[in-house]
Write a protein that holds these residues in place. Structure first.
Motif, PDB file in Angstrom:
ATOM      1  N   SER A 199       0.846  -1.196   0.000  1.00  0.00           N
ATOM      2  CA  SER A 199       0.000   0.000   0.000  1.00  0.00           C
ATOM      3  C   SER A 199       0.878   1.241   0.000  1.00  0.00           C
ATOM      4  N   ILE A 200       0.804   2.018  -1.079  1.00  0.00           N
ATOM      5  CA  ILE A 200       1.742   3.110  -1.342  1.00  0.00           C
ATOM      6  C   ILE A 200       1.079   4.473  -1.184  1.00  0.00           C
ATOM      7  N   ASN A 201       1.712   5.346  -0.422  1.00  0.00           N
ATOM      8  CA  ASN A 201       1.342   6.755  -0.300  1.00  0.00           C
ATOM      9  C   ASN A 201      -0.090   6.946   0.187  1.00  0.00           C
ATOM     10  N   ASP A 202      -1.051   7.195  -0.707  1.00  0.00           N
ATOM     11  CA  ASP A 202      -2.426   7.434  -0.282  1.00  0.00           C
ATOM     12  C   ASP A 202      -3.235   6.156  -0.158  1.00  0.00           C
ATOM     13  N   VAL A 203      -2.606   4.999  -0.413  1.00  0.00           N
ATOM     14  CA  VAL A 203      -3.309   3.723  -0.243  1.00  0.00           C
ATOM     15  C   VAL A 203      -3.246   3.341   1.233  1.00  0.00           C
ATOM     16  N   ILE A 204      -4.408   3.130   1.820  1.00  0.00           N
ATOM     17  CA  ILE A 204      -4.498   2.815   3.244  1.00  0.00           C
ATOM     18  C   ILE A 204      -4.175   1.347   3.493  1.00  0.00           C
ATOM     19  N   CYS A 205      -4.782   0.460   2.697  1.00  0.00           N
ATOM     20  CA  CYS A 205      -4.575  -0.971   2.889  1.00  0.00           C
ATOM     21  C   CYS A 205      -5.023  -1.733   1.646  1.00  0.00           C
ATOM     22  N   HIS A 206      -4.635  -3.003   1.591  1.00  0.00           N
ATOM     23  CA  HIS A 206      -5.063  -3.950   0.559  1.00  0.00           C
ATOM     24  C   HIS A 206      -4.568  -3.602  -0.838  1.00  0.00           C
ATOM     25  N   GLY A 207      -3.482  -2.814  -0.936  1.00  0.00           N
ATOM     26  CA  GLY A 207      -2.903  -2.536  -2.244  1.00  0.00           C
ATOM     27  C   GLY A 207      -2.376  -3.816  -2.885  1.00  0.00           C
ATOM     28  N   ILE A 208      -2.672  -4.019  -4.173  1.00  0.00           N
ATOM     29  CA  ILE A 208      -2.281  -5.238  -4.878  1.00  0.00           C
ATOM     30  C   ILE A 208      -0.939  -5.023  -5.574  1.00  0.00           C
ATOM     31  N   PRO A 209       0.056  -5.860  -5.320  1.00  0.00           N
ATOM     32  CA  PRO A 209       1.345  -5.727  -6.013  1.00  0.00           C
ATOM     33  C   PRO A 209       1.174  -5.783  -7.527  1.00  0.00           C
ATOM     34  N   ASP A 210       1.936  -4.906  -8.223  1.00  0.00           N
ATOM     35  CA  ASP A 210       1.850  -4.860  -9.680  1.00  0.00           C
ATOM     36  C   ASP A 210       3.177  -4.351 -10.234  1.00  0.00           C
ATOM     37  N   GLU A 211       3.161  -3.734 -11.394  1.00  0.00           N
ATOM     38  CA  GLU A 211       4.391  -3.282 -12.043  1.00  0.00           C
ATOM     39  C   GLU A 211       4.839  -1.898 -11.577  1.00  0.00           C
ATOM     40  N   TYR A 212       4.172  -1.331 -10.590  1.00  0.00           N
ATOM     41  CA  TYR A 212       4.591  -0.021 -10.092  1.00  0.00           C
ATOM     42  C   TYR A 212       6.017  -0.100  -9.546  1.00  0.00           C
ATOM     43  N   THR A 213       6.858   0.830  -9.977  1.00  0.00           N
ATOM     44  CA  THR A 213       8.248   0.887  -9.523  1.00  0.00           C
ATOM     45  C   THR A 213       8.388   1.907  -8.402  1.00  0.00           C
ATOM     46  N   LEU A 214       8.872   1.480  -7.274  1.00  0.00           N
ATOM     47  CA  LEU A 214       9.047   2.384  -6.138  1.00  0.00           C
ATOM     48  C   LEU A 214      10.056   3.470  -6.483  1.00  0.00           C
TER      49      LEU A 214
END
Length: 285
Positions: free
Chosen positions: A78-93
């Motif tokens: 869960s990244i930045n404005d994501v509170i919970c349950h973010g699904i892993p994907d191709e987003y690069t940190l």
């Protein structure tokens, strides 16, 4: 969240079952330490999930989230404005992100569950502060608990502290009982409500405490496309930390304490603040 809770009488674990939960917690904590150095700029959240999945399977355990109510991955990111349950994907940190990694492992049928929020490079002061607040609220809540205390003790501790720092507490998503099932009664809200003033935490009960703290409004919005990702309604940052606890005759025992992660009293610092401190020290020298 209510649909996740399996309604049953409060589960009081036998000494043997408590030891099984201790083992599940230790395994989950080792997994968190394993993934820790891989949570950095330039990696995708999908690669983090792949590492978590491989480690879990290679060590003879089961990733609890994979397939749970059709959730598609072995962890939540869960990244930045994501509170919970973010699904892993191709987003690069990338530099400036904060990311919560939430992992749950089934060990011989028992669940260990925890999460941490990580800094990616140099984060803003606001993101640092909301992360610090979530971390401090977790340990303040743990310290407030005693054998037989009301669940509402958690919310009565977390809400005033978050508000004192100018932040808010998410209400739609809560902690939960834990054992052979992923989500059990009692529900563990991080704000006081009628039911939490009734429910008590007796020795032999396992549960999670996982305050979700928002930099802005407490309100949330769910992703209607993937059906899982929960974001802050106003787009501002959110942070969370979670531990699995066993209530004992002497008070709460943390079952998911890592070897290399932050401990009670830890202070998170921005790289920018670190550099400023180093500059000031050099000038004074």
């Amino acid at each position: 969240m209510k649909s996740m809770l399996k309604k049953q009488k409060k589960l009081i674990l036998t000494p043997e079952q408590q030891d099984a939960m201790r083992r599940a917690g230790r395994v989950n904590a080792r997994l968190m330490d394993y993934i820790r150095p891989h949570v950095k700029a330039g990696v995708t959240t999908l690669s983090i999930d792949n590492l978590i999945h491989s480690w879990t399977i290679d060590n003879g355990h089961i990733p609890a989230t994979l397939g749970y109510q059709n959730y598609p991955k072995s962890c939540c990111t869960s990244i930045n404005d994501v509170i919970c349950h973010g699904i892993p994907d191709e987003y690069t940190l990338k530099d400036g992100d904060i990311i919560n990694v939430d992992i749950t492992t089934i060990v011989d049928g028992w669940h260990g569950d925890q999460s941490e929020t990580f800094f990616i490079g140099d984060v803003s002061e606001q993101r640092r502060a909301v992360t610090q607040c979530a971390f401090d609220c977790l340990y303040l809540a743990i310290d407030a608990l005693t054998p037989g205390s009301r669940v509402s003790t958690i919310g009565e501790t977390v809400v005033p502290e978050a508000h004192r720092r100018g932040f808010t507490v998410v209400r739609e998503y809560v902690g939960h009982g834990l054992g052979r099932a992923f989500h059990l009664d009692p529900s563990i809200p991080h704000f006081p409500n009628r039911q939490s003033r009734i429910d008590r935490l007796y020795p032999g009960m396992c549960f999670t405490v996982e305050p979700m703290i928002n930099a802005g409004s407490r309100y949330t919005r769910s992703d209607k496309v993937d059906g899982w990702t929960v974001r802050t309604k106003d787009g501002m940052a959110s942070a969370q930390f979670e531990h699995t606890l066993l209530m004992t005759e002497d008070g709460p025992e943390i079952l998911t304490q890592t070897e290399y992660g932050p401990r009670k009293g830890h202070q998170f610092e921005c790289l920018e603040a670190d550099r400023a401190g180093e500059k000031a020290n050099a000038e004074s020298t």
